[in-house]
Design an enzyme around this catalytic site. Sequence first.
Site, mmCIF file in Angstrom:
data_model
loop_
_atom_site.group_PDB
_atom_site.id
_atom_site.type_symbol
_atom_site.label_atom_id
_atom_site.label_comp_id
_atom_site.label_asym_id
_atom_site.label_seq_id
_atom_site.Cartn_x
_atom_site.Cartn_y
_atom_site.Cartn_z
ATOM 1 N N LYS A 44 0.796 -1.198 0.000
ATOM 2 C CA LYS A 44 0.000 0.000 0.000
ATOM 3 C C LYS A 44 0.843 1.269 0.000
ATOM 4 O O LYS A 44 0.359 2.349 -0.329
ATOM 5 C CB LYS A 44 -0.882 0.009 1.274
ATOM 6 C CG LYS A 44 -1.854 -1.108 1.387
ATOM 7 C CD LYS A 44 -2.556 -0.974 2.762
ATOM 8 C CE LYS A 44 -3.384 -2.194 3.054
ATOM 9 N NZ LYS A 44 -3.883 -2.166 4.451
ATOM 10 N N GLY A 45 2.089 1.119 0.443
ATOM 11 C CA GLY A 45 2.919 2.287 0.750
ATOM 12 C C GLY A 45 3.083 3.312 -0.362
ATOM 13 O O GLY A 45 3.201 4.506 -0.109
ATOM 14 N N ASP A 54 14.287 -0.779 1.307
ATOM 15 C CA ASP A 54 15.024 -1.062 2.547
ATOM 16 C C ASP A 54 15.927 -2.266 2.294
ATOM 17 O O ASP A 54 17.027 -2.121 1.777
ATOM 18 C CB ASP A 54 14.039 -1.277 3.693
ATOM 19 C CG ASP A 54 14.747 -1.513 5.013
ATOM 20 O OD1 ASP A 54 15.985 -1.432 5.053
ATOM 21 O OD2 ASP A 54 14.081 -1.775 6.030
ATOM 22 N N LYS A 103 17.052 3.640 1.424
ATOM 23 C CA LYS A 103 17.910 3.670 2.610
ATOM 24 C C LYS A 103 19.332 3.326 2.212
ATOM 25 O O LYS A 103 19.558 2.388 1.434
ATOM 26 C CB LYS A 103 17.399 2.672 3.661
ATOM 27 C CG LYS A 103 16.055 3.071 4.238
ATOM 28 C CD LYS A 103 15.615 2.140 5.360
ATOM 29 C CE LYS A 103 14.180 2.443 5.751
ATOM 30 N NZ LYS A 103 13.645 1.532 6.777
ATOM 31 N N ASP A 163 3.786 3.468 6.693
ATOM 32 C CA ASP A 163 3.085 3.244 7.959
ATOM 33 C C ASP A 163 3.930 2.567 9.005
ATOM 34 O O ASP A 163 4.969 1.964 8.715
ATOM 35 C CB ASP A 163 1.875 2.342 7.681
ATOM 36 C CG ASP A 163 2.308 0.912 7.373
ATOM 37 O OD1 ASP A 163 3.155 0.721 6.465
ATOM 38 O OD2 ASP A 163 1.837 -0.023 8.047
HETATM 39 P P1 IMP Z 1 12.090 -4.049 1.744
HETATM 40 O O1 IMP Z 1 11.482 -5.294 1.176
HETATM 41 O O2 IMP Z 1 12.836 -4.301 3.023
HETATM 42 O O3 IMP Z 1 12.918 -3.260 0.746
HETATM 43 O O4 IMP Z 1 10.933 -3.102 2.178
HETATM 44 C C1 IMP Z 1 9.990 -2.805 1.329
HETATM 45 C C2 IMP Z 1 8.678 -2.452 1.971
HETATM 46 O O5 IMP Z 1 8.691 -2.353 3.401
HETATM 47 C C3 IMP Z 1 8.351 -1.096 1.478
HETATM 48 O O6 IMP Z 1 7.536 -1.230 0.368
HETATM 49 C C4 IMP Z 1 7.619 -0.468 2.627
HETATM 50 O O7 IMP Z 1 6.246 -0.687 2.470
HETATM 51 C C5 IMP Z 1 8.112 -1.162 3.838
HETATM 52 N N1 IMP Z 1 9.149 -0.337 4.518
HETATM 53 C C6 IMP Z 1 10.480 -0.446 4.416
HETATM 54 N N2 IMP Z 1 11.100 0.479 5.171
HETATM 55 C C7 IMP Z 1 10.113 1.195 5.740
HETATM 56 C C8 IMP Z 1 10.104 2.327 6.631
HETATM 57 O O8 IMP Z 1 11.133 2.880 7.049
HETATM 58 N N3 IMP Z 1 8.880 2.797 6.974
HETATM 59 C C9 IMP Z 1 7.715 2.249 6.536
HETATM 60 N N4 IMP Z 1 7.677 1.200 5.706
HETATM 61 C C10 IMP Z 1 8.869 0.677 5.322
HETATM 62 MG MG MG Z 2 5.835 -0.554 0.068
#
Ligand code: IMP
Ligand code: MG
Length: 174
Positions: free
Chosen positions: A41-42, A100, A128, A157
């Site tokens: 949803k982000g 992330d 990040k 969120d």
């Molecule tokens: P990843 O798979 O670790 O790269 O993270 C991806 C998903 O996690 C993103 O689409 C976000 O929805 C959520 N996410 C990652 N970091 C954050 C943060 O700092 N705040 C809120 N949501 C995050």
């Molecule tokens: Mg996301």
Amino acid sequence: MRLISPPLIRREQIQKKVSELAKEICRTIKIENLYVIVILKGAIFFASDLLRELPPIYSLDFIKAESYQGCSSSGEVRITDCHISKIEDKQVLLIEDILDTGLTTQKIYNCLIEHSPKDIRLCVLLEKKKSREGVTVLSDYVGFFIEDKFVVGYGMDYDGKYRNLPDIHIFEPW
Ligand code: IMP
Ligand code: MG
């Protein structure tokens, strides 16, 4: 729990960056053939602002993914909703709120590549600054590089809360 103020990134900065990203995207890919996929949803606010700065695109779809528990990735990405029309030979633009660990994007990328698109570009509002083990997908368009902190607002969120904040804040859950 603490929402850190002042915001890390203010709404005016976001707005300006979104316009710059839209211009960069227009300069580097053919918009009229563009198949846009938004990761829910982000990325909802980012995508809706960005897309309104682009000329008419070819198509728009959504993929819903979940991996977070509280402030950290569980390491296991679940694609909970995936409505993708035919992307074969299409130029795809994947829109994500924040990179992330990169695991979400990697999983979705691997899934899309099986449908033989012409090309997939990745646009993220935030990235990040950290190393990403086992992740090969790189972002093509990045709004802001930030420190490795948990952030909320503008779609992002903490356990479902704070998505509708207009600015982006660092969030401390302790
Ligand atoms: P990843 O798979 O670790 O790269 O993270 C991806 C998903 O996690 C993103 O689409 C976000 O929805 C959520 N996410 C990652 N970091 C954050 C943060 O700092 N705040 C809120 N949501 C995050
Ligand atoms: Mg996301």
